[in-house]
Design an enzyme around this catalytic site. Sequence first.
Site, PDB file in Angstrom:
ATOM      1  N   GLU A 420       0.831  -1.210   0.000  1.00  0.00           N
ATOM      2  CA  GLU A 420       0.000   0.000   0.000  1.00  0.00           C
ATOM      3  C   GLU A 420       0.866   1.262   0.000  1.00  0.00           C
ATOM      4  O   GLU A 420       0.684   2.185   0.809  1.00  0.00           O
ATOM      5  CB  GLU A 420      -0.961  -0.015   1.190  1.00  0.00           C
ATOM      6  CG  GLU A 420      -1.896  -1.209   1.140  1.00  0.00           C
ATOM      7  CD  GLU A 420      -2.913  -1.243   2.281  1.00  0.00           C
ATOM      8  OE1 GLU A 420      -2.815  -0.404   3.204  1.00  0.00           O
ATOM      9  OE2 GLU A 420      -3.805  -2.110   2.265  1.00  0.00           O
ATOM     10  N   GLU A 497      -4.057  -8.994  -0.123  1.00  0.00           N
ATOM     11  CA  GLU A 497      -4.591  -8.776   1.229  1.00  0.00           C
ATOM     12  C   GLU A 497      -6.093  -8.649   1.118  1.00  0.00           C
ATOM     13  O   GLU A 497      -6.608  -7.934   0.251  1.00  0.00           O
ATOM     14  CB  GLU A 497      -3.985  -7.518   1.847  1.00  0.00           C
ATOM     15  CG  GLU A 497      -4.380  -7.285   3.299  1.00  0.00           C
ATOM     16  CD  GLU A 497      -3.622  -6.110   3.904  1.00  0.00           C
ATOM     17  OE1 GLU A 497      -2.392  -6.031   3.702  1.00  0.00           O
ATOM     18  OE2 GLU A 497      -4.253  -5.258   4.557  1.00  0.00           O
TER      19      GLU A 497
END
Length: 802
Positions: A420, A497
């Site tokens: 991220e 994820e």
Amino acid sequence: MILKKIIIALTILFSISIFAQKQARIIEDFNKNWDFKLGDYPEAINTSFNTSDWRTVQLPHDWSIEGSFDKDSKTKQAQGFLPAGKGWYRKVFTVPAGWKNKSVSIEFDGVFKNSEVFINGHSLGMRPNGYISFGYEVSKHINFGKENTIAVKVDNDAQPNSRWYTGSGIYRNVRLVATNKLHVAKWGTYVTTPEVSAEKSKIHLEVTVDNDNDTAKEFKLVTSVLNADNIEVASFTSTEKIAAKTSEKKIHNLTLNQPKLWSTDDPYLYKVVTKIYEKSKLLDNYETPLGFRFFSFDAEKGFSLNGKSTKILGVCLHHDNGALGAVENIHAVKRKLVLLKEMGANAIRMSHNPHSLEMMQLCDEMGFIVQDEAFDVWKKKKVTNDYHKDWDAWHKQDLEDFIRRDRNHPSVMMWSIGNEIREQFDSTGIAITRELAQIVKSLDTTRPVTSALTENVIAKNFIYQSGALDLLGFNYKHEDYKDFPERFKGQKILASESVSALETRGHYDSPDGIKAWPSKHGAPFDGNADWTVSAYDQVKSYWGATHEENWKTIKKLDFMAGTFIWTGFDYIGEPDPYPYPARSSYFGIIDLAGLPKDVYYMYQSEWTTNPVLHIFPHWNWKSGQEVDVWAYYNNADEVELFLNGKSLGKKAKQNDDLHISWRVKFEPGTLKAISRKEGKVVLEKEIHTAGEASKIDLKADKTTIKNDTYDLVYVTVSIVDKDGNLLPNANDLINFEVTGGGKLVGVDNGYQANLDSFKANSCKLFNGKCIVIIQSNGRKENIQLKAKTGVLQASVIEVKVQ
């Protein structure tokens, strides 16, 4: 008698020293007898410094986990409100005089963080990154045959520096390594299998040899491949030359007929033994793990291992070990992996940083596919004092060391260069992604490079636009997956994820549909006053999904290589959605104490072929109360539910259902489920209404431990009635006493808002259970654990010590 014991001890030490000096490579455990003190003591580098008021600790050690929870702590919510600060470690040790002509190094598997190491007052270097393994050559600073002083400064004071609990200190293992001057370099082998099949496999070995001598050397380099029974199955020998004071790479190529392939079901391991001889004298021997496997990611068919289509059934893990904190212990790691393997998981994502050598070793041995991840941030920060401050100076070396350390592990099948990452959203992400991918490829070309992305709109995603990723990892937004083949044409895709569902073990609110807590960032939500979340799989984070929502999507899409659930275990820190006193996460399939939540059995029913029938919740409620009874099952057509012998009907999963349920008016007694296939009984499960508390029940996860000061035994503690039924609402305070060959090193009950110390000698049951962790203290005496409350008779369990 005392003199006799001293003579025996000295004789043993002398024998060990003589034996060690005859070995080609000497690796010594360097964890014991360190002095430690919180605070800043720069004068501790001096050999004359007095540590009489310091305490002695055994590494690995985490001082944060020993502290108290404090809502005003500088670490705040992210790191679980535990203290950080500065600390110093110091140790006095003697190196044998016979090592004078050797190269001596000290190796640290991880120090959090900003470490600086001194030997006899000389600084060996600094390492900001708390997750990177590193080492220093110390020969020129050592007094051989005399006392030496090592001091390690650890500075974890600048907070916040992480989005999760990091721990503080020398929290992984330390070794002293002595080699001859001509030896294999640190992480100096690189083994690949350019051709693999069940009939024949080729082995390519690159060996970096260091010559610390003042003269050139001619030597014999011998490569042996040993199978799991330590039988040599292939070998190659060459004669080599190397200049003085240089490092050179040497190549060996071998072939092995009919190798046994490594897989998640049968993780068969070989090892490569590299030996260096000068004439007939063995100078060095170095071992490298080897597993024969081939795998591929495909844009249409997903992932395959050894030619067999295989869904990656993974979980994300942070590095903490619950009540042990960041302390790395191979027995704690193995317990976690055993639970995950029994659940059906076949993969681990190392979130979001390099994990320990023990973790990598166990993934090799137990058959887990690994996504190995390097960074959570690049140049752009996520929190004030995170790794962005060290990026420019350290990212290249940190990434190179990370790849060199882990590239021989057969379990590793993906390199993740980030999670991220903020540069995803601006053009600087293009150049950095290309740079990092090039660094990885310069050291290993056998695995794809990926990154965990959050943006699936191409125009907004500059990491994707770099064109440098071999595999696209996407976090969350499962509802968009179906569109990816059209949006990302020809790309290989993985859910790096997913989920972020919320549950508290053993707590049940009446289900009333799927809810997001909160519905968006900062929005108010109708949570529970006791900071719990229902264990029915119906509450999620606003960015995520329930476990069932995600898995229903993934299992249908062949092009999705698999999924990594956030998370396998609860972890300290990031206790979304609640503020203080919540101090650990709600995301785990298994709670922080290592006790499975109910959704564990949903995965077991989907990810394994073993027969599963799990019904919940417990059966202690108010008379007439309506209770939703859920069942996870497999290998059966239907489940019939009975209450006190009366059938409440048969139910079967419809369409893509992953559970079935009944709404039942409570009456005390027995709830029984029977699963059947084609009319034949597969499994039966019963839940009984628990009566009055009768005794404290103690169940150890093993009956014997070693007296090596490392081995652990986990004891699950509960209160049961006279028939052995768990009291599901018991919250008694249990006091513990450990005697013999063990010491209490942790307690926990899995409650995310429990502010009692993990190091206390007592623990309150939460929803009927807690755990005690006992570690060997080195004494060869059987361990006794006594558990007592103010009401019930004390219970005792004994564990044998080898």
